[in-house]
Scaffold this active site. Structure first.
Site, PDB file in Angstrom:
ATOM      1  N   CYS A 124      34.282  32.580  44.885  1.00 29.98           N
ATOM      2  CA  CYS A 124      33.624  31.719  45.609  1.00 29.98           C
ATOM      3  C   CYS A 124      33.810  30.374  45.349  1.00 29.98           C
ATOM      4  O   CYS A 124      33.607  29.774  44.182  1.00 29.98           O
ATOM      5  CB  CYS A 124      32.143  32.107  45.752  1.00 29.98           C
ATOM      6  SG  CYS A 124      31.534  33.681  46.060  1.00 29.98           S
ATOM      7  N   ILE A 185      42.018  42.989  40.628  1.00 28.88           N
ATOM      8  CA  ILE A 185      42.098  41.426  40.880  1.00 28.88           C
ATOM      9  C   ILE A 185      41.433  41.221  42.288  1.00 28.88           C
ATOM     10  O   ILE A 185      41.422  42.243  43.153  1.00 28.88           O
ATOM     11  CB  ILE A 185      43.389  40.812  40.801  1.00 28.88           C
ATOM     12  CG1 ILE A 185      44.518  41.564  41.924  1.00 28.88           C
ATOM     13  CG2 ILE A 185      44.042  40.623  39.606  1.00 28.88           C
ATOM     14  CD1 ILE A 185      45.906  40.893  42.013  1.00 28.88           C
ATOM     15  N   ASN A 186      40.970  40.117  42.494  1.00 32.47           N
ATOM     16  CA  ASN A 186      40.798  39.774  43.835  1.00 32.47           C
ATOM     17  C   ASN A 186      41.841  39.215  44.621  1.00 32.47           C
ATOM     18  O   ASN A 186      42.971  39.543  43.968  1.00 32.47           O
ATOM     19  CB  ASN A 186      39.650  38.588  43.852  1.00 32.47           C
ATOM     20  CG  ASN A 186      38.703  38.551  44.947  1.00 32.47           C
ATOM     21  OD1 ASN A 186      39.038  38.991  46.284  1.00 32.47           O
ATOM     22  ND2 ASN A 186      37.231  38.151  45.017  1.00 32.47           N
ATOM     23  N   THR A 187      41.866  38.938  45.988  1.00 28.87           N
ATOM     24  CA  THR A 187      43.059  38.409  46.591  1.00 28.87           C
ATOM     25  C   THR A 187      43.840  37.421  45.979  1.00 28.87           C
ATOM     26  O   THR A 187      43.351  36.544  45.299  1.00 28.87           O
ATOM     27  CB  THR A 187      42.591  38.416  48.088  1.00 28.87           C
ATOM     28  OG1 THR A 187      41.799  37.313  48.136  1.00 28.87           O
ATOM     29  CG2 THR A 187      42.152  39.707  48.606  1.00 28.87           C
ATOM     30  N   GLY A 211      46.742  44.127  49.535  1.00 32.67           N
ATOM     31  CA  GLY A 211      47.628  45.297  50.069  1.00 32.67           C
ATOM     32  C   GLY A 211      48.911  45.712  49.013  1.00 32.67           C
ATOM     33  O   GLY A 211      48.889  44.888  47.967  1.00 32.67           O
ATOM     34  N   THR A 260      42.641  47.376  50.975  1.00 33.06           N
ATOM     35  CA  THR A 260      43.323  47.358  52.276  1.00 33.06           C
ATOM     36  C   THR A 260      43.773  48.652  52.606  1.00 33.06           C
ATOM     37  O   THR A 260      44.005  48.932  53.879  1.00 33.06           O
ATOM     38  CB  THR A 260      44.634  46.454  52.017  1.00 33.06           C
ATOM     39  OG1 THR A 260      44.324  45.283  51.617  1.00 33.06           O
ATOM     40  CG2 THR A 260      45.355  46.342  53.193  1.00 33.06           C
TER      41      THR A 260
END
Length: 296
Positions: A124, A185-187, A211, A260
């Protein structure tokens, strides 16, 4: 399957933000079958998210700039949590905020609730420090982890952003702050441009790439982090099949999250669980611990 003292019936769970709080998928997926349900991010007040368009397909994945839209902690406690507690699965609540105080308010509100773990989204933007993500500075990661651990009644997994120079330094900082586990991981920040309209494809200009396109990066980072820390890792990033999940487990992950793939195939997680069971039976494996981190 044990993570930070929480016993899961299997290592498969949804990635936050791809499964709501389970209601949308409950007609397709038996939630009792999952190792855990990870909720969409919950903030102290309702967040509207970013303006549309905010989702766009890309080669082997998608870009999203939803902006952590959610109805806030009050609605979550009154509506979503009672729904989730009907099922025989663990409940992991993802939390988000724009200031340290935002995070701590949600942590305190959840302290008396029947949930199993907190997952803290530190991708964030930190509005108190010019918008840089909380998770991009090791000092801030250690600090916010310590503050959350002071208030948390449940084990805490810090969800790491890959948008850093050295993921192991961030992981070590979270561990030093007292994290019980890590999620990664996050994106990855990405972009698409519509050449006909000569405009950005999402209104936010950039968004989070997820993805299959990010799987090699995610797998590498999970492997690096598992070698750098002594706390369990929940691996995610492009997992679509049991074979994908096994790669993450062999890299050292204690559990995996599927994101995803749920949009393309709502049956992805039960299929992955079945595939893991088949692999174990065919290879004489009684516990996935036997192959966890085997490539290290």
């Amino acid at each position: 399957m044990d993570i930070a003292g929480i016993t899961l019936k299997n290592p498969v769970m949804p990635a936050s933000g791809t499964f709501g709080s389970g209601q949308e998928y409950s007609g397709f997926v038996d939630l009792n079958r999952l190792g855990a349900v990870v909720t969409k991010g919950v903030s102290c007040v309702p967040w509207e998210g970013n303006p549309a368009p905010r989702i766009m397909e890309t080669a082997s994945g998608m870009i999203n700039a939803v902006g952590l839209q959610n109805p806030g902690i009050d609605v979550f406690i009154e509506r979503d949590l009672p729904f989730l507690r009907q099922f025989d699965t663990k409940v992991i609540v993802n939390i988000c905020g724009s200031t340290v105080a935002d995070y701590l308010e949600v942590v305190e509100r959840l302290s008396g609730q029947e949930i199993d773990m907190l997952e803290v989204n530190i991708s964030c933007p930190n509005v108190e420090h010019g918008g840089i993500a909380f998770g991009q500075e090791p000092g801030m990661v250690e600090y916010i982890t310590k503050e959350i651990k002071k208030k948390a009644a449940q084990p805490v997994s810090m969800k790491l952003t890959p948008n850093v120079t050295d993921i192991t330094e961030i992981a070590k900082a979270a561990e030093a702050g007292g994290a019980d586990a890590l999620s990664l991981i996050n994106t990855i920040t990405g972009m698409r441009i519509d050449v006909k309209k000569r405009a950005f494809c999402v209104a936010n200009k950039t968004g989070g790439l997820s993805g299959p396109a990010i799987k090699p990066v995610a797998l590498r980072m999970v492997w690096q982090v598992c070698r750098a820390v002594n706390i369990p890792v929940i691996g995610m990033g492009g997992i679509q099949t049991a074979e994908d999940a096994l790669e993450f487990i062999m890299a050292g992950a204690a559990a995996v999250a599927v994101g995803t793939a749920n949009f393309r195939n709502p049956y992805a997680m039960p299929e992955i669980i079945g595939g893991l069971e088949k692999y174990m039976e065919e290879n004489g494996i009684r516990d996935l611990k036997e192959i966890r981190g085997i490539v290290s």
